[in-house]
Design a protein around this motif. Sequence first.
Motif, PDB file in Angstrom:
ATOM      1  N   ASP A  48     -10.716   9.170   0.144  1.00 39.30           N
ATOM      2  CA  ASP A  48     -10.331   9.277  -1.275  1.00 39.30           C
ATOM      3  C   ASP A  48      -8.948   8.704  -1.558  1.00 39.30           C
ATOM      4  N   LEU A  49      -8.225   8.296  -0.530  1.00 41.83           N
ATOM      5  CA  LEU A  49      -6.872   7.770  -0.765  1.00 41.83           C
ATOM      6  C   LEU A  49      -6.941   6.275  -1.051  1.00 41.83           C
ATOM      7  N   PRO A  50      -6.482   5.829  -2.248  1.00 38.73           N
ATOM      8  CA  PRO A  50      -6.449   4.389  -2.494  1.00 38.73           C
ATOM      9  C   PRO A  50      -5.609   3.704  -1.409  1.00 38.73           C
ATOM     10  N   GLY A  51      -6.117   2.597  -0.880  1.00 42.23           N
ATOM     11  CA  GLY A  51      -5.375   1.872   0.166  1.00 42.23           C
ATOM     12  C   GLY A  51      -5.756   2.272   1.579  1.00 42.23           C
ATOM     13  N   HIS A  52      -6.735   3.200   1.698  1.00 42.15           N
ATOM     14  CA  HIS A  52      -7.081   3.672   3.047  1.00 42.15           C
ATOM     15  C   HIS A  52      -7.549   2.536   3.947  1.00 42.15           C
ATOM     16  N   ASP A  53      -8.125   1.470   3.343  1.00 43.49           N
ATOM     17  CA  ASP A  53      -8.604   0.363   4.190  1.00 43.49           C
ATOM     18  C   ASP A  53      -7.438  -0.394   4.838  1.00 43.49           C
ATOM     19  N   LEU A  96       2.132   7.879  -5.755  1.00 43.62           N
ATOM     20  CA  LEU A  96       1.041   8.832  -6.016  1.00 43.62           C
ATOM     21  C   LEU A  96       1.405  10.219  -5.478  1.00 43.62           C
ATOM     22  N   ALA A 132       0.839  -1.214   0.000  1.00 47.33           N
ATOM     23  CA  ALA A 132       0.000   0.000   0.000  1.00 47.33           C
ATOM     24  C   ALA A 132       0.866   1.252   0.000  1.00 47.33           C
ATOM     25  N   SER A 141       2.473   2.245  -3.382  1.00 42.62           N
ATOM     26  CA  SER A 141       1.554   2.958  -4.290  1.00 42.62           C
ATOM     27  C   SER A 141       1.307   4.379  -3.800  1.00 42.62           C
ATOM     28  N   THR A 142       1.116   4.528  -2.499  1.00 44.02           N
ATOM     29  CA  THR A 142       0.812   5.858  -1.963  1.00 44.02           C
ATOM     30  C   THR A 142       1.988   6.815  -2.174  1.00 44.02           C
ATOM     31  N   TRP A 171      -1.574  13.388  -5.102  1.00 42.85           N
ATOM     32  CA  TRP A 171      -2.209  13.411  -3.773  1.00 42.85           C
ATOM     33  C   TRP A 171      -1.782  14.717  -3.095  1.00 42.85           C
TER      34      TRP A 171
END
Length: 319
Positions: A89-94, A49, A42, A45-46, A55
């Motif tokens: 809105d952030l991919p991977g927040h889970d 980004l 995760a 990727s963050t 971001w």
Amino acid sequence: MATNDKPTLPSPSALRAALSTDGFVVIRSLLSPEKLASLRAATASTIALARSGAWPHIRTVPKQFPPWPSTPPDDGAGIWGVQHLLHPDLPGHDAYATAYFDAGVTAVARALLSSDDDESNQITDDDLVMELWNLLVGVMGRDFELRWHRDDVPATLRATDEARALGLDAHGNKRATPAHAQWNLALYDDESLVVVPGSHRRPRTDEERAADPFAPELPAMRHVRLGPGDVVFYDNNILHRGVYRKGVERATLHGSVGVVGRTQQRARNVLQHGVGAWVDRCDFGTLEPDVRARAEGMRERLVRMGTEAGDVGFYSKDE
Ligand SMILES: O=C(O)CCC(=O)C(=O)O
């Protein structure tokens, strides 16, 4: 040391004693290898980004304190952090929510926020308040260093005011149990955080006051050395700094959690980071039921705290 889902933790009293004496406590291998792998994926990727400018919630080099610009600097200096890992809105927040509301992490936080002396002052999940969950990343453009600082006590204070701001009584003891816990959870080897052990319990010495804010050495200072999955909980008013060497891989989750009803100052600190703008939209639907219940409760208490705190603005310790 266990590396499964139920790591062996020091006793609550041992955790509190270490935090109280040294101002920080390291717990090894808090994350299971599976969680570590998922968080590394995760964060890769963050970080990509955030470095690309897609971001907007970032910490940019060379600025130490908020507010930061929403795009990386034009001169290639890059970023040193990514803000708002729980932002819907952030991919991977889970994946980040799983780590923030993790049973081991919150168990340590509850222990550190409870009291040895007062049976009635034992913190449960129902007392915890969601705060900050950010990511500290390696710098690529150039070396970068943070100045020596305490997060909530300005360097301009005289010794007596500094002792008061640190919440110390005449014997150098903290007057109250802490209002929040703060930690760094490393996904790779990390020795960026440098602390002066015990400095959270006293005003700065004359030597510390006279030192250059970027002094590479202070008496008794220590690099906090973390391995993958290790966590350090620390008093955010310990005298500390960050030292970042260009090209060193870093993905260290940087969080804090509060206690309901303990000081409005925390509301200001949390909200100055802009969490209030998106906290209502947080999505904890993918979490395990027990983790989700903890998360929803902590989120609700933050919203309530934010409502009670009213308007807050950014402040800058650069000033
Ligand atoms: O990089 C670190 O671990 C320290 C960060 C820090 O001191 C801060 O964010 O105030």
